[in-house]
Design a protein around this motif. Structure first.
Motif, PDB file in Angstrom:
ATOM      1  N   GLN A  46     -41.484  10.014-110.263  1.00 34.68           N
ATOM      2  CA  GLN A  46     -40.271   9.046-110.530  1.00 34.68           C
ATOM      3  C   GLN A  46     -40.888   8.477-109.691  1.00 34.68           C
ATOM      4  N   PHE A 377     -27.815  12.084-115.260  1.00 36.69           N
ATOM      5  CA  PHE A 377     -28.893  12.095-116.210  1.00 36.69           C
ATOM      6  C   PHE A 377     -28.759  10.884-116.977  1.00 36.69           C
ATOM      7  N   LEU A 380     -29.706   7.065-115.465  1.00 42.59           N
ATOM      8  CA  LEU A 380     -31.460   7.121-115.562  1.00 42.59           C
ATOM      9  C   LEU A 380     -32.095   6.741-116.842  1.00 42.59           C
ATOM     10  N   ASN A 381     -31.849   6.290-117.455  1.00 41.17           N
ATOM     11  CA  ASN A 381     -32.476   5.287-119.281  1.00 41.17           C
ATOM     12  C   ASN A 381     -31.868   4.533-118.593  1.00 41.17           C
ATOM     13  N   GLY A 384     -35.498   3.719-117.577  1.00 45.78           N
ATOM     14  CA  GLY A 384     -36.816   3.873-118.160  1.00 45.78           C
ATOM     15  C   GLY A 384     -37.299   5.389-116.919  1.00 45.78           C
ATOM     16  N   GLY A 385     -36.737   6.173-116.268  1.00 42.74           N
ATOM     17  CA  GLY A 385     -36.896   7.047-115.491  1.00 42.74           C
ATOM     18  C   GLY A 385     -36.845   7.240-114.202  1.00 42.74           C
ATOM     19  N   PRO A 440     -41.344   3.451-114.420  1.00 42.48           N
ATOM     20  CA  PRO A 440     -41.871   4.145-113.952  1.00 42.48           C
ATOM     21  C   PRO A 440     -44.068   3.289-114.370  1.00 42.48           C
TER      22      PRO A 440
END
Lengths: 516, 110
Positions: A46, A377, A380-381, A384-385, A440
């Motif tokens: 990441q 978490f 983070l979506n 895309g992370g 990423p």
């Protein structure tokens, strides 16, 4: 044949020879050398940089302290650099990956025993591999009325997060403050205990932090001077009452007034736990996705943000905190808090049963009771992370908060990213965590994120803000901002490093401390 | 008195340590899923893995327990990570345990 990165000055034969000896100690299956054998799980996926920038040569996983000492002695003899991880979930700061390619990861996840639970004095002693979720479930299963304090992700290490000086959401949220007693292994294999644990038959190792003589526990945090193998951690007894609350504030510029109200409540402890102030996108991303509001490139426009705020009943800023204790105490403190923050025009107050079905409020309430989960978490979506966390410390004043906010948001927007951030109100300081989120799989975004991070480090430092922790990729840059008297503190770190680890095998480059 | 003792590591080995016979052939995989996966991949809001899959593939394909995903695909994602999912190392669960997890994930819904 593979293209395994090697440590400086070592041939592949040297490395493999050392690993063969380590395999005799830990068992062959616990020396992990090949991608197919699971080495890929030690990469930082990441980062703003390619995986190769922090790719380990392999990993070795001892089961206990005896094995660990033997492994370290072999590494020291041959000169194999070791990067220690506990649960390996330092996500956003590098995950399980080492600072320098070719470093061997020393994975302590198998050392996962809860060694002692003391109900009377409310503490535990844990090994590095014990996760928040594991400890929480153990206490629950055994009906032990003690709370843990967890960082947001459940899979993190109790010991590891404290060693990184991370934080949580109950009144015991300063994890290093709640540490009491360390066992440490040095680069030459020496094992010792700190504080009262230095006495052979001590009965206060985990009760009194300071012991006798120099207090050195702190030098093993965020450092590469030794390896912590056991830690005492104070736990909070389950309180008789809890009153979580959320207050939303409509305008970005309200930040000034909020922080000015917060400080005189935090300093004397009227607000008992971290006062967490998250911005619209942080809070909203838990329950929605970006493409529902904006599908374009660049930062989400103001109009889309306003629609999102209205739909989700969120403010530009959203504060979550809680009160703990006997109900009469809670009621008294609550009157002060309610009156104080109601001064902000448009502030809306939500209590425990409000906002039914809002996953953002649900996970906040859990964290403020030390109930580990993974909900955070979800944010983070958003893109895309990929993410790196920019975490500068500032005085808890309205002027400084607005200044730091403006530096981060304006630069984020200029580089094409959303501003997604939280302010943590501490005792007198606040930490702003700007979660720099990127795709990423998009090389251009990675590159822009990488550039933005360096700009932020420089601009923050020019304004007096230093980071309390940082991602692998930026450890040297952040260390260079600690420049008082020509960087004198880092020169002291180098002297300690040379004394305790003269061959420089432990975590080269950690926090900008390199072997000489 | 404090509760003291050496308490063996992660619960997933508890079944084996107790010497009990597994209640069914999916027990170990179910426990691995519960401990390591469910917090992100259970159905419903507040589960980031499910949220991500819903946005990428649609709600019908968002719950991994309902997808009969190919074994090799699961193995790769677990060991290499995917998007915001960080990978899991052999020290968290080894390849034999991963096989049990895959068996459970691919089993028909109980």
């Amino acid at each position: 044949m593979n293209n395994r990165p090697l440590p400086d000055g070592l041939s592949e034969a040297d490395l493999l020879g050392g690993l063969a000896r380590m395999a005799e100690v830990v068992g062959k299956k616990w020396v992990i050398l090949e991608p197919e054998a699971g080495l890929t799980a030690y990469y930082d996926t990441q980062s703003t940089l390619p995986i190769s920038a922090s790719m380990p040569s392999g990993a070795v996983a001892p089961a206990n302290t005896d094995e660990l000492q033997k492994v370290v002695k072999i590494a020291n003899e041959i000169g194999i650099p070791l990067w220690t991880i506990s649960c390996g979930k330092n996500i956003g700061y590098g995950g399980p990956a080492p600072r320098k390619p070719g470093t061997l990861v020393l994975d302590l996840k198998r050392m996962n025993r809860i060694l002692e639970v003391n109900v009377e004095s409310a503490y535990v002693v844990v090994e590095p591999g014990v996760s928040y979720l594991q400890l929480y479930e153990h206490l629950q299963k055994n009906n032990i009325p003690l709370w843990i304090d967890c960082a947001a992700p459940a899979w993190g290490s109790v010991l590891g997060n404290a060693m990184e000086r991370g934080g949580g959401y109950t009144p015991y949220g300063d994890h290093w403050m709640m540490q009491c007693g360390l066992e440490v292994v040095l680069a030459d294999g020496t094992l010792f205990r700190t504080g009262m644990g230095a006495m052979e038959n001590s009965n206060t190792w985990n009760l009194f932090k300071y012991g006798y003589g120099p207090y050195i526990d702190g030098i093993f945090t965020q450092s590469n001077f030794g390896i912590a193998t056991k830690m005492g951690v104070w736990l909070m007894p389950e309180p008789p009452g809890v009153k979580p609350y959320m207050i939303t504030f409509p305008r970005e510029e309200d930040l000034h007034q909020i922080i000015e109200i917060m400080r005189p409540l935090k300093v004397p402890g009227v607000m008992q736990n971290a006062a967490v102030l998250s911005n619209l996108i942080w809070e909203g991303a838990i329950s929605t996705t970006r493409d529902r509001y904006y599908r374009g490139d660049g930062p989400m426009p103001e109009s889309a943000r306003q629609k999102m705020a209205a739909d989700l009943e969120l403010g530009a800023w959203n504060m979550t905190s809680s009160l703990y204790g006997p109900p009469a105490v809670i009621d008294t403190l609550w009157q002060v808090i309610e009156e104080s923050f109601s001064q902000v025009k448009g502030a809306r107050i939500y209590l425990a049963d409000d906002r039914a079905g809002d996953p953002g409020w649900e996970y906040r309430k859990k964290l403020m009771r030390g109930q580990p989960n993974m909900t955070e978490f979800s944010l983070l979506n958003w893109t895309g992370g990929g993410h790196v966390d920019f975490s500068p410390v500032a005085p808890m004043t309205g002027d400084e908060a607005m200044n730091l906010f403006n530096i981060c948001q304006s630069n984020a927007h200029e580089f094409g990213f959303d501003y997604v951030a939280e302010f943590f109100g501490g005792w007198r300081q606040m930490v702003q965590v700007f979660m720099l989120l990127f795709d990423p799989e998009d090389a251009d975004q990675r590159e822009r994120a990488n550039q933005l991070f360096s700009v932020l480090i420089r601009e923050a430092a020019a304004n007096g803000y230093g980071e309390y922790r940082t991602n692998l990729s930026f450890m040297d840059e952040v260390a260079a901002t600690y420049d008082f008297n020509d960087g004198a503190l880092w020169k002291v770190h180098q002297k300690i490093k040379r004394a305790l680890d003269p061959k420089g095998i432990l975590a080269p480059g950690k926090q900008g401390i390199w072997p000489l | 008195m404090g509760v003291k003792g050496l308490l063996g590591g992660v619960l997933l080995v508890a079944v084996g340590l107790n010497g009990q016979v597994a209640a069914d052939e999916y027990e170990q995989g179910r426990e691995l899923y519960r401990f390591y996966c469910s917090h992100c991949h259970n159905p419903g809001e507040g589960h980031p893995g499910t949220q991500m899959l819903a946005s990428k593939k649609g709600v019908e394909q968002s719950v991994i327990r309902e997808q009969q995903l190919p074994a090799e695909y699961i193995r790769t994602v677990v060991r290499r990570g995917l998007l915001e999912m960080a990978p899991f190392r052999p020290t968290e669960f080894n390849d034999a345990q991963l096989d049990e997890l895959i068996k459970y994930l691919r089993a028909d819904q109980p």
